[in-house]
Design a protein around this motif. Structure first.
Motif, short mmCIF file in Angstrom:
data_model
loop_
_atom_site.label_atom_id
_atom_site.label_comp_id
_atom_site.label_asym_id
_atom_site.label_seq_id
_atom_site.Cartn_x
_atom_site.Cartn_y
_atom_site.Cartn_z
N VAL A 214 0.84 -1.20 0.00
CA VAL A 214 0.00 0.00 0.00
C VAL A 214 0.87 1.25 0.00
CG1 VAL A 214 -1.65 1.34 1.39
CG2 VAL A 214 -1.99 -1.12 1.08
N LEU A 215 1.94 1.25 0.79
CA LEU A 215 2.82 2.41 0.86
C LEU A 215 3.50 2.67 -0.49
CD1 LEU A 215 4.08 4.63 2.57
CD2 LEU A 215 5.87 3.03 3.22
N ARG A 216 3.97 1.63 -1.15
CA ARG A 216 4.62 1.80 -2.46
C ARG A 216 3.62 2.25 -3.52
NH1 ARG A 216 9.48 -2.62 -2.92
NH2 ARG A 216 10.32 -2.20 -0.86
N LEU A 217 2.39 1.79 -3.41
CA LEU A 217 1.36 2.25 -4.34
C LEU A 217 1.04 3.72 -4.10
CD1 LEU A 217 -0.96 -0.89 -4.40
CD2 LEU A 217 0.30 0.06 -6.35
N LEU A 218 1.01 4.14 -2.84
CA LEU A 218 0.80 5.56 -2.53
C LEU A 218 1.92 6.41 -3.10
CD1 LEU A 218 -0.56 5.75 1.13
CD2 LEU A 218 -1.57 6.79 -0.89
N VAL A 219 3.16 5.94 -2.97
CA VAL A 219 4.32 6.67 -3.53
C VAL A 219 4.18 6.76 -5.05
CG1 VAL A 219 6.81 6.46 -3.92
CG2 VAL A 219 5.88 6.12 -1.64
N THR A 220 3.58 5.77 -5.67
CA THR A 220 3.39 5.76 -7.12
C THR A 220 2.29 6.73 -7.55
OG1 THR A 220 4.07 3.44 -7.19
CG2 THR A 220 2.85 4.26 -9.09
N VAL A 221 1.20 6.77 -6.79
CA VAL A 221 0.02 7.55 -7.18
C VAL A 221 0.12 9.02 -6.79
CG1 VAL A 221 -2.47 7.78 -6.79
CG2 VAL A 221 -1.48 5.51 -7.11
N LEU A 222 0.67 9.31 -5.62
CA LEU A 222 0.63 10.69 -5.10
C LEU A 222 1.34 11.74 -5.95
CD1 LEU A 222 0.78 10.29 -1.22
CD2 LEU A 222 -1.13 11.05 -2.64
N PRO A 223 2.51 11.46 -6.56
CA PRO A 223 3.11 12.51 -7.40
C PRO A 223 2.20 12.97 -8.54
CG PRO A 223 4.72 10.80 -6.97
CD PRO A 223 3.40 10.30 -6.45
N ALA A 224 1.51 12.03 -9.18
CA ALA A 224 0.60 12.40 -10.27
C ALA A 224 -0.60 13.17 -9.74
CB ALA A 224 0.13 11.14 -11.01
N VAL A 225 -1.10 12.78 -8.57
CA VAL A 225 -2.24 13.48 -7.97
C VAL A 225 -1.85 14.91 -7.61
CG1 VAL A 225 -3.75 13.55 -5.95
CG2 VAL A 225 -3.39 11.40 -7.14
N ILE A 226 -0.71 15.06 -6.93
CA ILE A 226 -0.30 16.39 -6.46
C ILE A 226 0.10 17.30 -7.62
CG2 ILE A 226 1.41 17.63 -5.08
CD1 ILE A 226 1.37 15.12 -3.19
N LEU A 227 1.01 16.82 -8.46
CA LEU A 227 1.50 17.67 -9.55
C LEU A 227 0.47 17.87 -10.66
CD1 LEU A 227 5.12 16.20 -9.92
CD2 LEU A 227 4.44 18.33 -8.79
N GLY A 228 -0.23 16.80 -11.03
CA GLY A 228 -1.16 16.88 -12.15
C GLY A 228 -2.57 17.27 -11.77
N SER A 229 -3.22 16.43 -10.96
CA SER A 229 -4.63 16.62 -10.68
C SER A 229 -4.92 17.79 -9.75
CB SER A 229 -5.23 15.34 -10.09
OG SER A 229 -5.20 14.32 -11.06
N LEU A 230 -4.03 18.03 -8.79
CA LEU A 230 -4.29 19.15 -7.87
C LEU A 230 -3.71 20.46 -8.39
CD1 LEU A 230 -3.81 17.51 -4.35
CD2 LEU A 230 -5.93 18.14 -5.49
N LEU A 231 -2.40 20.54 -8.56
CA LEU A 231 -1.77 21.81 -8.92
C LEU A 231 -2.04 22.21 -10.38
CD1 LEU A 231 1.63 21.40 -7.04
CD2 LEU A 231 -0.38 22.70 -6.32
N TRP A 232 -1.67 21.35 -11.32
CA TRP A 232 -1.83 21.70 -12.73
C TRP A 232 -3.30 21.87 -13.10
CZ3 TRP A 232 1.01 23.34 -16.73
CH2 TRP A 232 0.42 23.31 -17.99
N GLN A 233 -4.13 20.90 -12.74
CA GLN A 233 -5.54 20.94 -13.15
C GLN A 233 -6.27 22.11 -12.49
OE1 GLN A 233 -6.30 18.96 -15.51
NE2 GLN A 233 -8.41 18.31 -15.46
N SER A 234 -5.96 22.40 -11.24
CA SER A 234 -6.58 23.55 -10.58
C SER A 234 -6.20 24.85 -11.28
CB SER A 234 -6.17 23.61 -9.10
OG SER A 234 -6.64 22.48 -8.41
N ALA A 235 -4.93 24.96 -11.66
CA ALA A 235 -4.48 26.16 -12.39
C ALA A 235 -5.14 26.25 -13.76
CB ALA A 235 -2.96 26.15 -12.52
N ALA A 236 -5.24 25.11 -14.45
CA ALA A 236 -5.87 25.10 -15.78
C ALA A 236 -7.35 25.46 -15.69
CB ALA A 236 -5.69 23.73 -16.44
N LEU A 237 -8.04 24.91 -14.70
CA LEU A 237 -9.45 25.23 -14.51
C LEU A 237 -9.64 26.71 -14.18
CD1 LEU A 237 -10.56 22.05 -12.54
CD2 LEU A 237 -11.47 22.78 -14.77
N ALA A 238 -8.77 27.25 -13.33
CA ALA A 238 -8.85 28.67 -12.99
C ALA A 238 -8.60 29.53 -14.22
CB ALA A 238 -7.84 29.01 -11.89
N TYR A 239 -7.66 29.13 -15.05
CA TYR A 239 -7.34 29.88 -16.26
C TYR A 239 -8.52 29.87 -17.24
CZ TYR A 239 -5.23 31.10 -20.72
OH TYR A 239 -4.95 31.68 -21.93
#
Length: 197
Positions: free
Chosen positions: A116-141
């Protein structure tokens, strides 16, 4: 005809990046992502969606590497947008690509042991960089052109954070169960084989 002439007449075995089996599996995973996103997702508003659509893309990255995972994410996003009423905007294609890429980047780590921990390490970078930061900025734009960008960004960041606090644990559990079931081992896709020299 001599053996050397026969050898010269036969085409050299090409070293393709993707085999037919890999392409077929990736196409099925992309189709599965489209179905999960469009038919089995809960969309309370135009900006957020509760679904497990990222699971097939992450699986593609883990099984076949970052290039295949990224292509599955891009293809599924493009095809899925054709079936939605929102149309396609290339600003929004980065997060699904990152799910597949990071799945592939952490492939060797997961080959040692899928936890579970290794899967979290795999999933979280995409969630943080892509879905949260990038997508939030793109939606705001896109949707807050008349208002202040930072307010739109913070609004989307807060609502999407709640969304992913719910979906990430569900995705990790599903991924863990899939690998624990040994379904990918049975069909010969897991664990990754060492590359031939």
């Amino acid at each position: 005809m001599s053996k050397n002439a026969n050898a010269a007449a036969m085409p050299a075995k090409s070293k393709r990046a993707m085999t037919t089996k890999t392409l077929a599996c990736c196409a099925m995973l992309a189709a599965l992502q489209v179905v999960l996103a469009r038919l089995f997702g809960l969309m309370p508003n135009a900006y957020s969606r509760f679904s497990i659509e990222a699971v097939p893309t992450i699986v593609a990255g883990i099984l076949f590497g970052p290039l295949a995972g990224g292509l599955v994410g891009f293809t599924a996003d493009l095809v899925g947008c054709l079936f939605s009423g929102y149309g396609y905007n290339p600003l929004f294609c980065l997060p699904p690509i990152l799910y597949g890429v990071f799945g592939g980047v952490f492939r060797r780590l997961l080959a040692e042991k899928v936890t579970v921990l290794r899967l979290l390490v795999t999933v979280l970078p995409a969630v943080i960089l892509g879905s949260l930061l990038w997508q939030s900025a793109a939606l705001a734009y896109v949707y807050f052109k008349s208002g202040p960008f930072i307010e739109g960004f913070l609004y989307h960041l807060s609502t999407r954070s709640v969304q992913f606090l719910i979906t990430v644990p569900v995705e990790v559990v599903i991924l863990r169960l899939l690998f624990q079931s040994k379904v990918f081992n049975t069909i010969g896709l897991w664990p990754p084989k060492a590359k031939e020299k």
